[in-house]
Write a protein that holds these residues in place. Structure first.
Motif, PDB file in Angstrom:
ATOM      1  N   CYS A  23       7.453  24.005   5.118  1.00 27.91           N
ATOM      2  CA  CYS A  23       8.646  24.687   4.741  1.00 27.91           C
ATOM      3  C   CYS A  23       9.129  25.406   6.142  1.00 27.91           C
ATOM      4  CB  CYS A  23       8.482  25.657   3.696  1.00 27.91           C
ATOM      5  SG  CYS A  23       8.285  24.927   2.057  1.00 27.91           S
ATOM      6  N   ASP A  24       7.982  26.122   6.714  1.00 29.00           N
ATOM      7  CA  ASP A  24       8.491  26.751   7.899  1.00 29.00           C
ATOM      8  C   ASP A  24       8.885  25.969   9.141  1.00 29.00           C
ATOM      9  OD1 ASP A  24       8.006  29.292   6.540  1.00 29.00           O
ATOM     10  OD2 ASP A  24       6.233  29.509   7.313  1.00 29.00           O
ATOM     11  N   LYS A  81      12.468  24.882   8.346  1.00 27.68           N
ATOM     12  CA  LYS A  81      13.220  25.829   8.849  1.00 27.68           C
ATOM     13  C   LYS A  81      13.567  26.038  10.195  1.00 27.68           C
ATOM     14  CE  LYS A  81      13.002  29.651   6.377  1.00 27.68           C
ATOM     15  NZ  LYS A  81      12.196  30.788   5.793  1.00 27.68           N
ATOM     16  N   ILE A  86      14.230  20.682  -1.830  1.00 29.43           N
ATOM     17  CA  ILE A  86      13.078  21.567  -1.569  1.00 29.43           C
ATOM     18  C   ILE A  86      13.555  23.066  -1.322  1.00 29.43           C
ATOM     19  CG2 ILE A  86      10.976  21.965   0.023  1.00 29.43           C
ATOM     20  CD1 ILE A  86      11.213  19.162   0.822  1.00 29.43           C
ATOM     21  N   LEU A 109      13.089  26.527   0.218  1.00 31.92           N
ATOM     22  CA  LEU A 109      12.429  26.669   1.488  1.00 31.92           C
ATOM     23  C   LEU A 109      12.173  28.321   1.624  1.00 31.92           C
ATOM     24  CD1 LEU A 109      14.005  24.202   4.152  1.00 31.92           C
ATOM     25  CD2 LEU A 109      11.816  24.013   2.918  1.00 31.92           C
ATOM     26  N   LYS A 149       8.453  29.395  -3.224  1.00 31.72           N
ATOM     27  CA  LYS A 149       8.884  28.721  -1.822  1.00 31.72           C
ATOM     28  C   LYS A 149       7.823  27.319  -1.896  1.00 31.72           C
ATOM     29  CE  LYS A 149       8.298  29.578   3.011  1.00 31.72           C
ATOM     30  NZ  LYS A 149       8.423  30.381   4.090  1.00 31.72           N
ATOM     31  N   GLY A 150       8.612  26.219  -1.394  1.00 28.19           N
ATOM     32  CA  GLY A 150       7.965  25.012  -1.438  1.00 28.19           C
ATOM     33  C   GLY A 150       8.039  24.034  -2.706  1.00 28.19           C
ATOM     34  N   SER A 198      17.284  25.731   1.947  1.00 27.76           N
ATOM     35  CA  SER A 198      17.029  24.635   1.299  1.00 27.76           C
ATOM     36  C   SER A 198      17.146  23.313   1.893  1.00 27.76           C
ATOM     37  CB  SER A 198      17.798  24.507  -0.105  1.00 27.76           C
ATOM     38  OG  SER A 198      19.174  24.263   0.308  1.00 27.76           O
TER      39      SER A 198
END
Length: 201
Positions: free
Chosen positions: A31-32, A35, A136, A138, A166-167, A190
């Motif tokens: 996720c990171d 981003k 997703i 995020l 998250k995730g 997202s």
């Protein structure tokens, strides 16, 4: 069907065949990474594009949508979205939608007062049509207030609790009416994919 706010912890009957949720499915580090890479992509001008379902033309309306939008045109994010779709679409006999294509993957940043009003992702003027949407989450729930993701079926409003961590991944048929409520504070991130294919028969 009576209208009203539904229990966010319980699947409504109409969601069983149209919505699938995998809570906290995507690892935090992935996720990171999304981003980090998403925030350096070129930002689209305006408040987030909309599409006329009669003509297919793109337009902007800040009373319907206000959000910062960027697109991953290809690459590992597309592979991730395809793999997540296979987990849901291929494992359920009631789904197994025929999908042949994938739009560019959309990365969104919702800051304070940003929102997206009720809408569906379906586009009828071009073939193949959008059939399945995948999002997703995020951000952590503590990263923002407001910004809840909701569905509306016949006036029944459902805000799925399982999609907040998250995730988390939510997959739904692109005909579903949904929205992102205004952000009151903080930021929500997202990633969204739309899978396309021949019209349903």
């Amino acid at each position: 069907m009576a209208s009203g706010i539904l229990d966010p912890h319980t699947y409504p009957a109409w969601a069983e065949d149209t919505i699938k949720i995998m809570s906290a499915r995507v690892p935090i580090d992935v996720c990171d990474r999304i981003k980090f890479e998403g925030q350096i992509l070129p930002k689209l001008e305006g408040t987030g594009p909309l599409h006329n379902n009669q003509t297919g033309d793109r337009y902007f309306d800040p009373t319907i949508r206000a959000v910062s939008v960027r697109f991953f045109e290809f690459g590992w994010t597309h592979d991730l979205m395809k793999a997540l779709l296979r987990e849901t679409n291929d494992s359920d006999e009631k789904w197994k939608y025929i999908v042949t294509d994938l739009d560019p993957v959309q990365y969104c940043i919702y800051d304070k007062n940003d929102f997206f009003e009720w809408h569906s992702d379906l586009r009828l003027v071009r073939s193949p049509i959008r059939k399945v949407s995948l999002v997703i989450q995020l951000s952590e729930p503590t990263d923002h207030t407001g910004g809840a993701f909701e569905f509306n079926v016949g006036g029944q409003i459902w805000q799925p609790e399982a999609f907040k961590p998250k995730g988390s991944v939510i997959v739904f048929t692109s005909t579903m009416l949904h929205r992102v409520n205004p952000i009151k504070s903080g930021t929500r991130h997202s990633l969204t994919a739309w899978f396309k294919g021949p019209p349903l028969r």
